[in-house]
Scaffold this motif. Structure first.
Motif, PDB file in Angstrom:
ATOM      1  N   MET A   1      38.238  32.476  45.460  1.00  0.00           N
ATOM      2  CA  MET A   1      37.537  33.482  44.924  1.00  0.00           C
ATOM      3  C   MET A   1      37.276  34.047  43.430  1.00  0.00           C
ATOM      4  SD  MET A   1      35.429  35.999  46.422  1.00  0.00           S
ATOM      5  CE  MET A   1      34.557  37.023  45.607  1.00  0.00           C
ATOM      6  N   ILE A   2      38.692  33.859  43.017  1.00  0.00           N
ATOM      7  CA  ILE A   2      38.790  34.116  41.463  1.00  0.00           C
ATOM      8  C   ILE A   2      39.659  33.171  41.039  1.00  0.00           C
ATOM      9  CG2 ILE A   2      39.874  35.981  39.899  1.00  0.00           C
ATOM     10  CD1 ILE A   2      40.052  37.883  42.051  1.00  0.00           C
TER      11      ILE A   2
ATOM     12  N   LYS B   1      40.120  33.929  48.706  1.00  0.00           N
ATOM     13  CA  LYS B   1      39.343  34.982  49.305  1.00  0.00           C
ATOM     14  C   LYS B   1      40.308  35.651  50.768  1.00  0.00           C
ATOM     15  CE  LYS B   1      34.918  35.917  51.675  1.00  0.00           C
ATOM     16  NZ  LYS B   1      34.253  36.588  50.763  1.00  0.00           N
TER      17      LYS B   1
ATOM     18  N   THR C   1      38.455  42.345  35.067  1.00  0.00           N
ATOM     19  CA  THR C   1      37.231  43.056  35.312  1.00  0.00           C
ATOM     20  C   THR C   1      36.135  43.600  34.380  1.00  0.00           C
ATOM     21  OG1 THR C   1      38.565  45.117  34.599  1.00  0.00           O
ATOM     22  CG2 THR C   1      38.735  44.675  36.888  1.00  0.00           C
TER      23      THR C   1
ATOM     24  N   ILE D   1      34.516  34.961  38.919  1.00  0.00           N
ATOM     25  CA  ILE D   1      34.473  35.615  40.205  1.00  0.00           C
ATOM     26  C   ILE D   1      33.399  35.080  41.145  1.00  0.00           C
ATOM     27  CG2 ILE D   1      34.390  38.026  41.379  1.00  0.00           C
ATOM     28  CD1 ILE D   1      36.447  37.934  39.177  1.00  0.00           C
ATOM     29  N   ASP D   2      33.859  34.471  42.136  1.00  0.00           N
ATOM     30  CA  ASP D   2      33.209  33.874  43.255  1.00  0.00           C
ATOM     31  C   ASP D   2      32.161  32.733  42.516  1.00  0.00           C
ATOM     32  OD1 ASP D   2      32.153  33.302  45.880  1.00  0.00           O
ATOM     33  OD2 ASP D   2      30.906  34.657  45.877  1.00  0.00           O
TER      34      ASP D   2
ATOM     35  N   LYS E   1      30.757  42.251  42.127  1.00  0.00           N
ATOM     36  CA  LYS E   1      31.553  41.780  43.249  1.00  0.00           C
ATOM     37  C   LYS E   1      32.990  42.695  42.923  1.00  0.00           C
ATOM     38  CE  LYS E   1      29.500  37.269  43.702  1.00  0.00           C
ATOM     39  NZ  LYS E   1      28.978  37.390  45.349  1.00  0.00           N
ATOM     40  N   ILE E   2      33.179  43.381  41.966  1.00  0.00           N
ATOM     41  CA  ILE E   2      34.296  43.876  41.818  1.00  0.00           C
ATOM     42  C   ILE E   2      34.455  45.607  41.881  1.00  0.00           C
ATOM     43  CG2 ILE E   2      36.133  44.097  40.033  1.00  0.00           C
ATOM     44  CD1 ILE E   2      35.017  41.773  38.626  1.00  0.00           C
TER      45      ILE E   2
ATOM     46  N   GLU F   1      33.535  42.390  46.848  1.00  0.00           N
ATOM     47  CA  GLU F   1      34.381  41.471  47.451  1.00  0.00           C
ATOM     48  C   GLU F   1      35.983  41.392  46.874  1.00  0.00           C
ATOM     49  OE1 GLU F   1      32.158  37.739  47.894  1.00  0.00           O
ATOM     50  OE2 GLU F   1      30.085  38.799  47.576  1.00  0.00           O
ATOM     51  N   VAL F   2      35.884  42.072  45.715  1.00  0.00           N
ATOM     52  CA  VAL F   2      37.157  42.107  44.874  1.00  0.00           C
ATOM     53  C   VAL F   2      37.413  43.458  44.580  1.00  0.00           C
ATOM     54  CG1 VAL F   2      38.619  41.106  43.028  1.00  0.00           C
ATOM     55  CG2 VAL F   2      36.781  39.695  44.048  1.00  0.00           C
TER      56      VAL F   2
ATOM     57  N   CYS G   1      38.480  42.574  52.057  1.00  0.00           N
ATOM     58  CA  CYS G   1      38.377  42.453  50.428  1.00  0.00           C
ATOM     59  C   CYS G   1      39.560  41.478  50.062  1.00  0.00           C
ATOM     60  CB  CYS G   1      38.537  43.717  49.882  1.00  0.00           C
ATOM     61  SG  CYS G   1      37.044  44.727  49.605  1.00  0.00           S
ATOM     62  N   THR G   2      39.099  40.727  48.868  1.00  0.00           N
ATOM     63  CA  THR G   2      40.549  40.179  48.290  1.00  0.00           C
ATOM     64  C   THR G   2      40.971  41.347  47.115  1.00  0.00           C
ATOM     65  OG1 THR G   2      39.157  38.079  48.225  1.00  0.00           O
ATOM     66  CG2 THR G   2      41.005  38.410  46.400  1.00  0.00           C
TER      67      THR G   2
END
Length: 316
Positions: free
Chosen positions: A1-2, A26, A48, A60-61, A75-76, A152-153, A182-183
């Motif tokens: 995921m990251i 993830k 971020t 990120i993804d 996604k953050i 997602e994060v 979520c991650t």
């Protein structure tokens, strides 16, 4: 995921991060630890998209946060240590504002707000001014804004700072619930909180990763001894002398009295020695009653001190 690849950040001659490599899966809840000035905040700000790295990249993804920042940031969700709240707005007004700046479609705002406020348990204060809320509720509103847009994060910086024990437990349970979808990257100085919530722990010191793994894995890696905690019925000094004379015992330390007529003792033996059977035979043979015996692994606080103390090596 990251994916964090060879990330370095320099401020003039000072290196804040030095070639960090890290992959976060993830659905993982990752604890990010380190002393003040170790590089945690720099890492979160790069992750971020608040600041850029001097070298390396963050995805990120699969989306590079510098090359395609708007798509990556969608996604953050981010909760800084001091939540970014507008105190003169009501909770409802503030969350509507956050939805708009995150470009959530107008038709979806009411449904999204109700879902998020229900999740973080702030529906009952939706009409109240944020400045009149307790610290715990303000923290919940801050968490709510981070959840806008279904990220997602989720990046959480000291999410329970300043809260009372009941509020800490409530936020901890909430994070674990959110972690199912979520991650999460969690930075905290409350090490017991990290142990309770996180699947994996990363410790940064002087800009590099000095430890990585579950608390249990790190404990096994740094333990140079076997520790056993006992509760024994009998005279403290006699018990102490009996244990101290045993072969392979490195240290005997009193841990206080928790039941009348007993004493708790921490016994430390050599690394490759399981001393439990010998302890049992020696103490029972001397007429002492053992009410409790359990192995004691290094806790996260001991691990943290071990890997961040000057001249200590890292644990990978």
């Amino acid at each position: 995921m990251i994916e964090i690849e060879n990330v370095t950040k320099r401020y003039g001659d000072q290196v804040a991060l030095d070639g960090i490599n890290l992959t976060i899966e993830k659905g993982e809840i990752l604890g990010l630890l380190g002393p003040n000035g170790a590089g945690k905040s720099t890492a979160m700000n790069i992750l971020t998209g608040y600041i850029s790295a001097t070298e390396g990249n963050v995805k990120i993804d699969g989306i590079d946060i510098l090359k395609n920042p708007e798509e990556a940031k969608k996604k953050i969700g981010y909760l800084p240590e001091i939540p970014p709240l507008y105190l003169d707005m009501t909770v409802e007004e503030y969350l509507k504002f956050v939805h708009r700046i995150k470009k959530v479609k107008s038709a979806a705002i009411e449904t999204s707000m109700t879902r998020i406020m229900s999740l973080v348990k702030i529906l009952d204060v939706r009409k109240r001014l944020i400045k009149n809320l307790s610290k715990g509720y303000k923290q919940r509103v801050g968490l709510a804004q981070a959840l806008v847009g279904e990220p997602e994060v989720l990046v959480l910086d000291e999410p329970t700072v300043g809260l009372d024990p009941k509020q800490i437990i409530e936020i901890r349970n909430l994070i674990q619930t959110i972690g199912k979808t979520c991650t999460i990257i969690l930075s905290s100085h409350i090490l017991s909180e990290v142990s309770a919530i996180c699947h994996r722990v990363i410790i940064i010191n002087k800009g590099i990763i000095v430890a990585s793994g579950t608390p249990e894995e790190l404990s096994r890696k740094i333990n140079n001894s076997n520790k056993v905690l006992l509760r024994i019925k009998g005279a403290k000094q006699d018990i102490y002398e009996s244990i101290k004379e045993m072969e392979d015992v490195k240290l005997v330390k009193e841990q206080g009295v928790h039941e009348p007529g007993t004493v708790d003792m921490l016994v430390e033996a050599n690394k490759d020695t399981d001393i439990r059977e010998t302890l049992f035979r020696t103490l029972s043979g001397a007429g002492f009653v053992i009410l409790m015996m359990k192995s004691k692994d290094a806790d996260l606080e001991e691990i943290f001190l071990e890997v961040t103390t000057e001249n200590k090596g890292g644990v990978q």
